[in-house]
Write a protein that holds these residues in place. Structure first.
Motif, PDB file in Angstrom:
ATOM      1  N   THR A   1     -12.162  -4.597 -13.057  1.00 17.55           N
ATOM      2  CA  THR A   1     -11.324  -3.595 -13.738  1.00 17.55           C
ATOM      3  C   THR A   1     -10.414  -4.283 -14.749  1.00 17.55           C
ATOM      4  OG1 THR A   1     -11.323  -2.254 -11.740  1.00 17.55           O
ATOM      5  CG2 THR A   1      -9.630  -1.756 -13.368  1.00 17.55           C
TER       6      THR A   1
ATOM      7  N   PHE B   1       1.283  -4.846 -11.023  1.00 20.89           N
ATOM      8  CA  PHE B   1       0.043  -5.245 -10.348  1.00 20.89           C
ATOM      9  C   PHE B   1       0.339  -5.823  -8.967  1.00 20.89           C
ATOM     10  CE2 PHE B   1      -2.164  -6.030 -14.671  1.00 20.89           C
ATOM     11  CZ  PHE B   1      -2.562  -4.705 -14.717  1.00 20.89           C
TER      12      PHE B   1
ATOM     13  N   ASP C   1     -11.297  -5.395  -8.441  1.00 15.20           N
ATOM     14  CA  ASP C   1     -10.060  -5.480  -9.224  1.00 15.20           C
ATOM     15  C   ASP C   1     -10.230  -6.392 -10.425  1.00 15.20           C
ATOM     16  OD1 ASP C   1      -8.940  -3.899  -7.326  1.00 15.20           O
ATOM     17  OD2 ASP C   1      -7.927  -5.521  -6.255  1.00 15.20           O
TER      18      ASP C   1
ATOM     19  N   SER D   1       2.908  -5.376  -7.081  1.00 14.66           N
ATOM     20  CA  SER D   1       3.398  -4.380  -6.137  1.00 14.66           C
ATOM     21  C   SER D   1       2.257  -3.472  -5.673  1.00 14.66           C
ATOM     22  CB  SER D   1       4.540  -3.561  -6.743  1.00 14.66           C
ATOM     23  OG  SER D   1       4.042  -2.653  -7.703  1.00 14.66           O
ATOM     24  N   MET D   2       1.111  -3.512  -6.400  1.00 15.02           N
ATOM     25  CA  MET D   2      -0.078  -2.759  -5.965  1.00 15.02           C
ATOM     26  C   MET D   2      -1.005  -3.653  -5.163  1.00 15.02           C
ATOM     27  SD  MET D   2      -0.965  -0.849  -9.514  1.00 15.02           S
ATOM     28  CE  MET D   2      -2.185   0.315  -8.899  1.00 15.02           C
ATOM     29  N   ASP D   3      -0.502  -4.833  -4.804  1.00 16.76           N
ATOM     30  CA  ASP D   3      -1.280  -5.791  -4.039  1.00 16.76           C
ATOM     31  C   ASP D   3      -2.474  -6.354  -4.814  1.00 16.76           C
ATOM     32  OD1 ASP D   3      -1.076  -7.239  -1.723  1.00 16.76           O
ATOM     33  OD2 ASP D   3      -2.723  -6.179  -0.758  1.00 16.76           O
ATOM     34  N   ILE D   4      -2.351  -6.417  -6.136  1.00 17.26           N
ATOM     35  CA  ILE D   4      -3.354  -7.090  -6.951  1.00 17.26           C
ATOM     36  C   ILE D   4      -2.816  -8.495  -7.195  1.00 17.26           C
ATOM     37  CG2 ILE D   4      -4.651  -7.041  -9.112  1.00 17.26           C
ATOM     38  CD1 ILE D   4      -5.013  -4.502  -7.475  1.00 17.26           C
TER      39      ILE D   4
ATOM     40  N   ARG E   1     -10.705  -4.522 -23.594  1.00 18.82           N
ATOM     41  CA  ARG E   1     -10.183  -3.426 -24.422  1.00 18.82           C
ATOM     42  C   ARG E   1      -8.993  -3.885 -25.244  1.00 18.82           C
ATOM     43  NH1 ARG E   1     -11.351  -0.124 -20.260  1.00 18.82           N
ATOM     44  NH2 ARG E   1      -9.307  -0.255 -19.303  1.00 18.82           N
TER      45      ARG E   1
ATOM     46  N   ARG F   1      -7.969   2.962 -10.696  1.00 18.02           N
ATOM     47  CA  ARG F   1      -9.051   2.112 -10.201  1.00 18.02           C
ATOM     48  C   ARG F   1      -8.479   0.988  -9.330  1.00 18.02           C
ATOM     49  NH1 ARG F   1     -13.889   2.748  -9.449  1.00 18.02           N
ATOM     50  NH2 ARG F   1     -14.816   0.952 -10.501  1.00 18.02           N
ATOM     51  N   LEU F   2      -7.357   0.415  -9.795  1.00 11.52           N
ATOM     52  CA  LEU F   2      -6.739  -0.673  -9.033  1.00 11.52           C
ATOM     53  C   LEU F   2      -6.152  -0.162  -7.716  1.00 11.52           C
ATOM     54  CD1 LEU F   2      -4.983  -2.648 -11.904  1.00 11.52           C
ATOM     55  CD2 LEU F   2      -7.070  -3.269 -10.695  1.00 11.52           C
ATOM     56  N   ALA F   3      -5.823   1.135  -7.695  1.00 12.09           N
ATOM     57  CA  ALA F   3      -5.330   1.731  -6.454  1.00 12.09           C
ATOM     58  C   ALA F   3      -6.499   2.214  -5.599  1.00 12.09           C
ATOM     59  CB  ALA F   3      -4.366   2.870  -6.756  1.00 12.09           C
ATOM     60  N   ARG F   4      -7.680   1.671  -5.859  1.00 11.83           N
ATOM     61  CA  ARG F   4      -8.875   1.901  -5.052  1.00 11.83           C
ATOM     62  C   ARG F   4      -9.438   3.322  -5.161  1.00 11.83           C
ATOM     63  NH1 ARG F   4      -6.261  -2.205  -3.876  1.00 11.83           N
ATOM     64  NH2 ARG F   4      -7.144  -4.139  -3.202  1.00 11.83           N
TER      65      ARG F   4
ATOM     66  N   VAL G   1      -0.092   6.842  -9.123  1.00  8.92           N
ATOM     67  CA  VAL G   1      -1.533   6.996  -8.929  1.00  8.92           C
ATOM     68  C   VAL G   1      -1.931   6.778  -7.478  1.00  8.92           C
ATOM     69  CG1 VAL G   1      -2.326   6.492 -11.267  1.00  8.92           C
ATOM     70  CG2 VAL G   1      -1.972   4.631  -9.655  1.00  8.92           C
TER      71      VAL G   1
ATOM     72  N   ARG H   1       0.834  -1.211   0.000  1.00 14.10           N
ATOM     73  CA  ARG H   1       0.000   0.000   0.000  1.00 14.10           C
ATOM     74  C   ARG H   1       0.861   1.250   0.000  1.00 14.10           C
ATOM     75  NH1 ARG H   1      -4.833  -2.350   2.769  1.00 14.10           N
ATOM     76  NH2 ARG H   1      -5.625  -3.455   0.950  1.00 14.10           N
TER      77      ARG H   1
ATOM     78  N   MET I   1      -7.039   2.918 -15.334  1.00 12.98           N
ATOM     79  CA  MET I   1      -7.052   1.542 -14.847  1.00 12.98           C
ATOM     80  C   MET I   1      -6.211   1.411 -13.574  1.00 12.98           C
ATOM     81  SD  MET I   1      -5.537  -1.855 -16.719  1.00 12.98           S
ATOM     82  CE  MET I   1      -3.825  -1.400 -16.567  1.00 12.98           C
ATOM     83  N   MET I   2      -4.999   1.983 -13.616  1.00 13.31           N
ATOM     84  CA  MET I   2      -4.128   1.886 -12.439  1.00 13.31           C
ATOM     85  C   MET I   2      -4.768   2.583 -11.242  1.00 13.31           C
ATOM     86  SD  MET I   2      -1.547   0.055 -13.189  1.00 13.31           S
ATOM     87  CE  MET I   2      -0.636  -0.539 -14.616  1.00 13.31           C
TER      88      MET I   2
END
Lengths: 324, 248
Positions: B7, B87, B4, B89-92, B14, A109-112, A157, A83, A106-107
């Motif tokens: 998304t 991804f 997630d 590293s963003m915890d996805i 796309r 959105r993924l970062a909440r 982001v 985080r 997109m990024m």
């Protein structure tokens, strides 16, 4: 209470493979990076830079040692670390078949971020990285420099406290490289901690508050660019030699090699006494050295002095690559 | 379903919409396959019903097979670039990433399915299914698409290059041939019949066809669903293990 470091690591070790094929990539690395500073990990290919970054960014686990990033343990508090960080790797982490704006949305959105706030965030980042004009173009049409800027924008982001940049300017032309440098400096000014790896001494020199020199999995030196330069030698004596035989004979003494011009650079403290002694020692007959010049040491010299192999390097290509 | 994953599903859709080669193939293939089977081969095959009515389920599965190749390639392509590291590293996690690919694959396949049905109707496909029959048929088809999409995702994690991942399409697309998809199995040599009637695709074809024709299919639908669930479960487990290995 002393300020908690943004990155703290002790004794990091990592081996890939096993048995006879095992490669020890990191052999006990310690790091401390105060918050809001830029730290560069400098080293040639294969030194272990990427592995160090991947461990700190929780993408891979160390075999031994501990690390805290933004106050959280990379092994036991992965989510909390993730985080707080962002990672921009060596390979662009944006989709070619999405537009710049789509990638950032997109990024976000993924970062909440909510849909609206993601759109907002994308818009601002595109502006900040001077990509607004290309917002709705597919990334496939971007230049290398634009792509890296988008990549970096994408890593911002989530407003990370710590940013990892793995060789951010490798493959960029000089202009794009300078553009990226100014972006990184700006980040640091705003208080973000930046941890970057690089093969370019100039890059570390220009950007980093502190530099760690990584060589075959070990930190062989650490400090400011200035202090590193002074640890080895203040000056470099460049000798233009008479012929190739002299060049090859003296090459083990040198930290700087330019075979095309038969020039070798030898470390010295720059005093007349030392330079005279050096010349006497290297060229007792007074026939080998044609001309000489004295320079203030550059980081290249430091780097080569610290990591250069003891064997002579007759390969002009390799020498050229290191000297730039 | 996590936000997630949705998304990332949008992302995959796309990306595949803009992959022009794949898009042309995706549109042309169902059309060509249906026309080839109905007009080239259909006249020579005696199935007791209009051949177009007989062959639609087989063409649907063929398309799903080819479609899954795109999924495998998309996964391999992601692994090649840096985006998976970003991804992570963003915890996805891998679950969201792969689910995104699988759902996008399902959406692509359902688009191809609609195309096949539309064309089939235009050239004389007249199923006698009730609303419930349609619903059940669609359910089985989606189960099959999900199963081979997960299989494709696992293959995409094994493959070293997108080309190798694409080679996977050969195997999966071939499976409907030795089955009741295009010709009645009793016309096949006896040594092949055992395989043709019991391989995973067979119950899917048989139940799809039965449901569309409004015939009673007994427990075949459950066999079909069991195969799909089995393939999906094994693929998901393999994919999860491979994902952590490939990305460490």
């Amino acid at each position: 209470m002393p300020e908690q470091p943004a990155i703290a690591a002790t004794g990091l070790r990592k081996t890939y493979g096993s048995g006879a094929r095992a490669v020890e990539v990191l052999r006990g690395v310690d790091l401390t990076v105060p918050p809001g500073t830029v730290h560069a990990l400098l080293g040639p290919n294969g030194a272990g830079k990427t592995t160090a970054v991947r461990i700190l960014a929780t993408l891979t686990t160390a075999d031994a040692g501990t690390a805290q990033v933004a106050g959280h343990d990379v092994r036991t508090e992965r989510t909390a670390v993730r985080r707080a960080i962002s990672l921009t790797g060596q390979f662009a982490a944006v989709d070619e078949r999405q537009t710049g704006a789509e990638n950032l949305r997109m990024m976000a959105r993924l970062a909440r971020h909510s849909r609206a706030s993601a759109r907002d965030r994308a818009h601002h980042l595109l502006e900040r990285f001077e990509l607004s004009h290309a917002a709705d173009r597919l990334v496939a049409t971007y230049s290398g420099g634009m792509r890296r800027r988008l990549d970096l924008a994408a890593s911002l982001v989530g407003d990370p406290d710590v940013i990892f940049l793995d060789e951010p300017t490798t493959g960029l032309d000089p202009r794009s490289r300078r553009e990226l440098w100014s972006v990184v400096r700006e980040l640091a000014v705003q208080g973000t901690t930046v941890f970057l790896t690089t093969q370019y001494l100039e890059e570390a020199d220009r950007l980093a508050d502190r530099i760690g020199v990584l060589h075959t999995g070990r930190l062989v030196a650490e400090g400011t660019a200035q202090s590193l330069k002074s640890t080895v030698a203040d000056h470099r004596l460049d000798l233009v030699l008479h012929d190739r035989a002299d060049y090859l004979r003296l090459t083990p003494h040198a930290v700087h090699h330019a075979p095309d011009t038969l020039t070798l650079g030898i470390p010295t403290d720059g005093t007349a006494r030392h330079v005279r002694a050096l010349l006497d020692e290297l060229d007792p007959d007074g026939t080998a050295v044609e001309r000489f010049s004295l320079h203030t040491a550059t980081l290249d010299d430091v780097f080569l002095a610290l990591t250069g192999t003891p064997t002579p390097r007759p390969e002009p290509k390799e020498a050229a690559a290191h000297v730039r | 379903m996590s936000a997630d994953a949705l998304t990332l599903t949008g992302r995959s859709i796309r990306l595949s919409r803009r992959n022009i080669d794949a898009l042309i193939t995706a549109i042309a293939l169902p059309v060509i396959l249906l026309l080839v089977f109905v007009y080239f081969f259909g006249g020579a095959i005696n199935t007791g019903t209009e051949y177009v009515t007989y062959v639609v389920p087989g063409v649907l599965l063929l398309c799903a097979g080819f479609g899954s190749a795109n999924t495998a390639m998309a996964v391999t392509e992601d692994l090649k670039g840096g985006i998976i590291d970003r991804f992570r590293s963003m915890d996805i996690g891998g679950t969201a990433i792969l689910t995104g690919h699988v759902l996008a694959s399902t959406a692509r396949n359902l688009a191809a399915t609609s195309l096949v049905f539309a064309l089939a109707f235009a050239i004389g496909f007249r199923p006698g299914a009730s609303a419930a029959g349609w619903f059940a048929a669609l359910g089985i088809l989606i189960a099959y698409i999900l199963a081979i999409s997960w299989l494709a995702a696992a293959v995409g994690l094994i493959a070293k290059s997108p080309e190798a991942a694409g080679g996977f399409s050969f195997f999966v697309s071939f499976l409907p041939y030795p089955s009741p998809a295009f010709v009645p199995t009793d016309t096949m040599p006896s040594w092949l019949q055992g395989f043709a009637e019991h391989q995973p695709v067979a119950p899917v074809i048989t139940s799809l066809r039965g449901l569309l024709l409004g015939e009673s299919i007994g427990h075949t639908a459950w066999v079909a669903l069991a195969w799909c669930a089995g393939i999906a479960t094994v693929s998901i487990l393999i994919a999860a293990a491979l994902f952590s290995r490939r990305t460490d």
